[in-house]
Design a protein around this motif. Sequence first.
Motif, PDB file in Angstrom:
ATOM      1  N   GLY A  70     -20.851  -8.000  38.439  1.00  0.00           N
ATOM      2  CA  GLY A  70     -22.989  -8.658  39.196  1.00  0.00           C
ATOM      3  C   GLY A  70     -24.052  -8.790  37.507  1.00  0.00           C
ATOM      4  N   PHE A  71     -22.851  -8.908  36.482  1.00  0.00           N
ATOM      5  CA  PHE A  71     -23.487  -8.599  35.073  1.00  0.00           C
ATOM      6  C   PHE A  71     -22.736  -9.897  34.924  1.00  0.00           C
ATOM      7  CE2 PHE A  71     -23.562  -8.098  30.161  1.00  0.00           C
ATOM      8  CZ  PHE A  71     -24.717  -8.087  30.496  1.00  0.00           C
ATOM      9  N   HIS A  72     -24.170 -10.632  34.733  1.00  0.00           N
ATOM     10  CA  HIS A  72     -23.716 -12.625  34.760  1.00  0.00           C
ATOM     11  C   HIS A  72     -22.724 -12.901  33.803  1.00  0.00           C
ATOM     12  CE1 HIS A  72     -26.959 -13.472  32.914  1.00  0.00           C
ATOM     13  NE2 HIS A  72     -26.427 -14.929  32.920  1.00  0.00           N
ATOM     14  N   PRO A  73     -23.328 -11.986  32.148  1.00  0.00           N
ATOM     15  CA  PRO A  73     -22.355 -12.677  31.186  1.00  0.00           C
ATOM     16  C   PRO A  73     -20.705 -12.074  31.310  1.00  0.00           C
ATOM     17  CG  PRO A  73     -24.436 -12.145  30.423  1.00  0.00           C
ATOM     18  CD  PRO A  73     -24.372 -11.602  31.835  1.00  0.00           C
ATOM     19  N   LEU A  74     -20.844 -11.572  31.772  1.00  0.00           N
ATOM     20  CA  LEU A  74     -19.423 -10.371  31.847  1.00  0.00           C
ATOM     21  C   LEU A  74     -18.507 -10.901  33.126  1.00  0.00           C
ATOM     22  CD1 LEU A  74     -16.769  -8.608  30.182  1.00  0.00           C
ATOM     23  CD2 LEU A  74     -18.306  -7.076  32.459  1.00  0.00           C
ATOM     24  N   ALA A 103     -25.937  -5.325  28.588  1.00  0.00           N
ATOM     25  CA  ALA A 103     -24.245  -4.599  29.009  1.00  0.00           C
ATOM     26  C   ALA A 103     -24.477  -2.637  28.457  1.00  0.00           C
ATOM     27  CB  ALA A 103     -23.698  -5.064  27.956  1.00  0.00           C
ATOM     28  N   GLU A 104     -25.266  -2.648  27.889  1.00  0.00           N
ATOM     29  CA  GLU A 104     -24.912  -1.309  27.432  1.00  0.00           C
ATOM     30  C   GLU A 104     -26.180  -0.504  28.237  1.00  0.00           C
ATOM     31  OE1 GLU A 104     -24.709   1.663  24.750  1.00  0.00           O
ATOM     32  OE2 GLU A 104     -24.207  -0.130  24.140  1.00  0.00           O
ATOM     33  N   VAL A 105     -27.093  -0.838  29.020  1.00  0.00           N
ATOM     34  CA  VAL A 105     -27.514  -0.142  29.907  1.00  0.00           C
ATOM     35  C   VAL A 105     -26.701  -0.188  31.201  1.00  0.00           C
ATOM     36  CG1 VAL A 105     -30.029  -0.131  31.444  1.00  0.00           C
ATOM     37  CG2 VAL A 105     -30.546  -0.396  29.235  1.00  0.00           C
ATOM     38  N   LYS A 106     -26.313  -1.080  31.223  1.00  0.00           N
ATOM     39  CA  LYS A 106     -25.900  -1.008  32.688  1.00  0.00           C
ATOM     40  C   LYS A 106     -24.457  -0.499  33.064  1.00  0.00           C
ATOM     41  CE  LYS A 106     -27.776  -5.377  34.549  1.00  0.00           C
ATOM     42  NZ  LYS A 106     -27.510  -5.710  36.045  1.00  0.00           N
ATOM     43  N   ALA A 109     -20.632  -2.331  28.230  1.00  0.00           N
ATOM     44  CA  ALA A 109     -20.835  -2.222  26.393  1.00  0.00           C
ATOM     45  C   ALA A 109     -19.295  -2.743  26.350  1.00  0.00           C
ATOM     46  CB  ALA A 109     -21.298  -1.360  26.063  1.00  0.00           C
ATOM     47  N   ALA A 110     -18.275  -1.069  26.684  1.00  0.00           N
ATOM     48  CA  ALA A 110     -17.201  -1.372  26.279  1.00  0.00           C
ATOM     49  C   ALA A 110     -16.153  -3.006  26.710  1.00  0.00           C
ATOM     50  CB  ALA A 110     -16.093  -0.639  26.881  1.00  0.00           C
ATOM     51  N   GLU A 111     -16.320  -3.219  28.076  1.00  0.00           N
ATOM     52  CA  GLU A 111     -16.048  -4.598  28.653  1.00  0.00           C
ATOM     53  C   GLU A 111     -16.479  -5.605  27.291  1.00  0.00           C
ATOM     54  OE1 GLU A 111     -17.469  -2.250  29.989  1.00  0.00           O
ATOM     55  OE2 GLU A 111     -16.078  -1.577  31.878  1.00  0.00           O
TER      56      GLU A 111
END
Length: 183
Positions: A70-74, A103-106, A109-111
């Motif tokens: 659900g995080f489109h850039p990833l 990414a940090e908030v969701k 970040a590691a991925e």
Amino acid sequence: MTGLLTTRADAAQTIAESLLADMGDRWKHTIGVAEQAARLAGRLGLDPDVLVSAAWLHDIGYAAPIALTGFHPLDGAVHVVDEGWPSRIAGLVANHSGAKFVAEVKGFAAELALFPDERSLMADALTYADQTTGPRGDRVDPESRYAEMLLRHGPCSANALVDGVRRPHLRGISGRVEALLAR
């Protein structure tokens, strides 16, 4: 035997169209970002095949068949890698438009950090193309685009939560690109 040689940008357009063409404004936005990227590549002396490919692919993570987190850039970057694209293009997709802050908030970040974040003029140009293209593919100024995005995502969204760090980051990119374009 004409028509056998295609560029990466042509292949990227085909992938984006197969995933986004039925998504209305998302597809219009993607077309506009690719057009803006092509203009910027010429003006800034960047490899158009890399920049335009990344532009076509930057939002494919919104497509349901590949939206794993659900995080489109990833999600887009994972698909780009799975399809055999160079890590540079996957990194540009993963890190466009200040994705690292969201990414940090969701909790991704590691991925996201698994993808190269080149912090270059190429990356800035992709973000600038995205941030100067409205939802319907029209040219907009970066502040209007950012305000529209915050309104669309809402005041409690991850985007709103990182506004204090992401907005200055995006303003810095816009400033750098616009200074080069003004030369």
